[in-house]
Design a protein around this motif. Structure first.
Motif, short mmCIF file in Angstrom:
data_model
loop_
_atom_site.label_atom_id
_atom_site.label_comp_id
_atom_site.label_asym_id
_atom_site.label_seq_id
_atom_site.Cartn_x
_atom_site.Cartn_y
_atom_site.Cartn_z
N GLY A 191 0.78 -1.23 0.00
CA GLY A 191 0.00 0.00 0.00
C GLY A 191 0.81 1.28 0.00
N GLU A 192 2.10 1.15 -0.35
CA GLU A 192 2.96 2.34 -0.41
C GLU A 192 2.63 3.15 -1.68
OE1 GLU A 192 7.63 3.30 -1.21
OE2 GLU A 192 7.22 1.62 0.15
N LYS A 193 2.65 4.46 -1.55
CA LYS A 193 2.39 5.32 -2.71
C LYS A 193 3.68 5.44 -3.53
CE LYS A 193 -0.35 9.34 -3.79
NZ LYS A 193 -1.23 10.40 -3.25
N PRO A 194 3.60 5.25 -4.85
CA PRO A 194 4.82 5.37 -5.65
C PRO A 194 5.32 6.81 -5.70
CG PRO A 194 2.90 5.05 -7.07
CD PRO A 194 2.43 4.86 -5.66
N GLU A 195 6.63 6.95 -5.90
CA GLU A 195 7.24 8.29 -5.99
C GLU A 195 7.00 8.91 -7.36
OE1 GLU A 195 11.34 7.52 -5.20
OE2 GLU A 195 11.08 7.48 -3.03
N CYS A 196 6.84 8.05 -8.35
CA CYS A 196 6.74 8.54 -9.73
C CYS A 196 5.87 7.58 -10.55
CB CYS A 196 8.15 8.63 -10.33
SG CYS A 196 8.18 9.12 -12.05
N ILE A 197 5.01 8.14 -11.41
CA ILE A 197 4.16 7.35 -12.29
C ILE A 197 4.34 7.86 -13.71
CG2 ILE A 197 1.79 6.71 -12.90
CD1 ILE A 197 0.99 7.44 -10.02
N GLN A 198 4.57 6.95 -14.65
CA GLN A 198 4.60 7.32 -16.06
C GLN A 198 3.64 6.40 -16.81
OE1 GLN A 198 8.98 7.21 -16.67
NE2 GLN A 198 8.73 9.31 -17.37
N GLU A 316 -6.72 7.12 -6.64
CA GLU A 316 -5.82 8.26 -6.85
C GLU A 316 -4.79 7.96 -7.94
OE1 GLU A 316 -4.29 8.84 -2.93
OE2 GLU A 316 -5.93 10.19 -2.32
N LEU A 317 -4.25 6.74 -7.93
CA LEU A 317 -3.28 6.35 -8.95
C LEU A 317 -3.94 6.26 -10.32
CD1 LEU A 317 -1.25 3.60 -7.02
CD2 LEU A 317 -0.68 6.02 -7.33
N GLU A 318 -5.15 5.71 -10.36
CA GLU A 318 -5.89 5.62 -11.63
C GLU A 318 -6.20 7.00 -12.18
OE1 GLU A 318 -7.96 1.43 -10.27
OE2 GLU A 318 -9.07 3.32 -10.09
N ASP A 319 -6.58 7.93 -11.29
CA ASP A 319 -6.85 9.32 -11.72
C ASP A 319 -5.63 9.92 -12.42
OD1 ASP A 319 -9.35 9.13 -10.58
OD2 ASP A 319 -8.95 10.55 -8.94
N GLU A 320 -4.45 9.71 -11.81
CA GLU A 320 -3.21 10.27 -12.38
C GLU A 320 -2.87 9.60 -13.71
OE1 GLU A 320 0.30 12.30 -13.18
OE2 GLU A 320 -1.49 12.83 -12.00
N MET A 321 -3.06 8.29 -13.81
CA MET A 321 -2.78 7.58 -15.07
C MET A 321 -3.72 8.05 -16.17
SD MET A 321 -2.25 3.85 -13.33
CE MET A 321 -1.02 3.68 -12.05
N ARG A 323 -5.17 10.95 -16.29
CA ARG A 323 -4.79 12.33 -16.61
C ARG A 323 -3.65 12.36 -17.63
NH1 ARG A 323 -1.15 15.97 -15.90
NH2 ARG A 323 0.22 14.62 -14.70
N GLN A 324 -2.67 11.49 -17.43
CA GLN A 324 -1.51 11.45 -18.34
C GLN A 324 -1.89 10.96 -19.74
OE1 GLN A 324 2.07 9.64 -16.79
NE2 GLN A 324 1.78 10.51 -14.75
N VAL A 325 -2.86 10.04 -19.79
CA VAL A 325 -3.25 9.46 -21.09
C VAL A 325 -4.37 10.27 -21.76
CG1 VAL A 325 -4.21 7.35 -22.14
CG2 VAL A 325 -2.44 7.16 -20.40
N GLY A 326 -5.08 11.08 -20.96
CA GLY A 326 -6.12 11.93 -21.52
C GLY A 326 -7.50 11.34 -21.52
N VAL A 327 -7.80 10.53 -20.50
CA VAL A 327 -9.14 9.94 -20.38
C VAL A 327 -9.92 10.72 -19.31
CG1 VAL A 327 -10.48 7.86 -19.80
CG2 VAL A 327 -8.32 7.65 -21.03
N VAL A 328 -11.02 11.35 -19.72
CA VAL A 328 -11.83 12.15 -18.82
C VAL A 328 -13.27 11.64 -18.87
CG1 VAL A 328 -12.64 14.46 -18.23
CG2 VAL A 328 -10.38 14.16 -19.27
N TYR A 329 -13.82 11.32 -17.71
CA TYR A 329 -15.22 10.90 -17.60
C TYR A 329 -16.08 12.07 -17.16
CZ TYR A 329 -13.35 6.11 -17.66
OH TYR A 329 -12.70 4.96 -18.00
N SER A 330 -17.38 11.98 -17.39
CA SER A 330 -18.30 13.05 -16.97
C SER A 330 -18.25 13.22 -15.45
CB SER A 330 -19.72 12.74 -17.42
OG SER A 330 -20.18 11.54 -16.84
N GLN A 331 -17.93 12.14 -14.72
CA GLN A 331 -17.87 12.19 -13.26
C GLN A 331 -16.67 13.02 -12.78
OE1 GLN A 331 -18.23 9.44 -15.08
NE2 GLN A 331 -20.09 8.41 -14.39
N ASP A 332 -15.66 13.23 -13.65
CA ASP A 332 -14.48 14.02 -13.27
C ASP A 332 -14.81 15.50 -13.19
OD1 ASP A 332 -12.92 11.68 -13.16
OD2 ASP A 332 -12.47 11.82 -15.31
#
Length: 332
Positions: A191-198, A316-321, A323-332
């Protein structure tokens, strides 16, 4: 006394969950009602599975006084509203993954469960398979030394399935199947949060991700990668590599029935179903159901093995991924 279940939605996953529950002792688990948006659909489901009561609305299910816990098997965009309906009705909830469409929604669901003092768990069934329990034991014992690298893949051709590709139905590879790879990585790294996501990905013209390749960097120079796709099939295995050895989860890593630890394979078979299943190894959902029962017997409001914090981290991690790929839902 048996844990009394209500089933919300009479779709494919609810069918499989119901079949899985019936592999557990009837003195421990009992399904007392099912609800669908159409009464006749609920009645047909109830008849098929021998369930006493059928409702034509989720509200009616929420008002049934003889239900201890509700399994929420609706499609992704309705997880928030259904889970809040039941938590407000003081029902314990096991909600299918993803718990909600984004981290804000996950926080809403968790807050509602806490305010109403009920149990809530995201149905990340993989975590409760005997093979997964064994992985955690092996890691805790240092069987493979310090883990330096984790890799997981889940890719199956699903572009013909509207639920998987339509944005308004909560489609996209990450939320549908990539979540299994991500939760595996999060489980291994406690359950550790990663330092960096690409994250790199390809989107369909519907605006959801068809494929995604993600690398994550954790503290102390530890890494993880995963690939998910709705377009092709991959080996769909996972590997944990440490300084003293490896643990390999052969296909299908999201519902594992064997492990290869430093070259030695052990089988962990799931029970046979009494009716045909829609998805592979679905009787393995029995393990998450039993986890819910054990938590309720102990008076817990969340599972130590799939906690609210675990669900929030995933979101939170899925939100960031996304964001980077450009997937936006109406719920966002």
């Amino acid at each position: 006394m048996a844990t009394r279940w209500g089933i919300c939605s009479a779709g494919k996953i609810s069918h499989d969950f119901t079949v899985a529950l019936k592999t557990l002792p009837c003195e421990d688990h009992k399904i007392v009602a099912v609800a669908a948006r159409k009464l006749e659909v609920a009645q047909e489901f109830a008849k098929k599975h021998g369930i006493p009561r059928a409702y034509g609305s989720y509200e009616e299910l929420s008002r049934d006084p003889e239900i201890d816990v509700v399994y929420v098997g609706v499609i992704h965009p309705y997880h928030l509203s259904a889970s809040i309906l039941f938590t407000k009705a003081h029902k314990n909830v096991l909600c299918e993954k993803p718990l909600a469409m984004n981290s804000r929604e996950v926080q809403e669901v968790v807050a509602s469960a806490k305010i109403n003092n009920v149990f809530l768990m995201e149905a990340v069934w993989t975590r409760f398979f005997p093979a997964s329990v064994e992985i955690k034991r092996l890691l805790a014992q240092g069987e493979v030394g310090e883990v330096k690298m984790v890799r997981a893949d889940f890719a199956v051709p699903l572009k013909h399935v509207p639920r998987a590709v339509e944005k308004e139905l909560g489609g996209g590879a990450l939320l549908d199947i990539g979540i299994y790879c991500l939760q595996f990585i999060c489980m291994v790294y406690s359950g550790e949060k990663p330092e960096c996501i690409q994250a790199n990905g390809v989107c369909l013209n519907t605006g959801v991700d068809e494929s995604m390749v993600v690398s994550l960097k954790f503290s102390r120079g530890r890494m993880a990668t995963f690939t998910c796709s709705l377009a092709v099939e991959l080996p769909n295995d996972a590997i944990i590599a440490g300084t003293k050895g490896t643990i390999r989860v052969p296909s299908h890593m999201w519902c594992p029935t064997s492990l290869i630890v430093n070259g030695k394979e052990t089988q962990y078979p799931v029970p046979e179903p009494y009716l045909p299943l829609n998805f592979i190894n679905s009787t393995g959902m029995r393990y998450e159901a039993e986890e819910v029962r054990q938590c309720l017997l102990k008076g817990l409001k969340e599972s130590p093995h799939m906690s609210h914090a675990d669900s929030l981290l995933l979101a939170e991690l899925e939100d960031e991924m996304r964001r980077q790929v450009g997937v936006v839902y109406s719920q966002d």
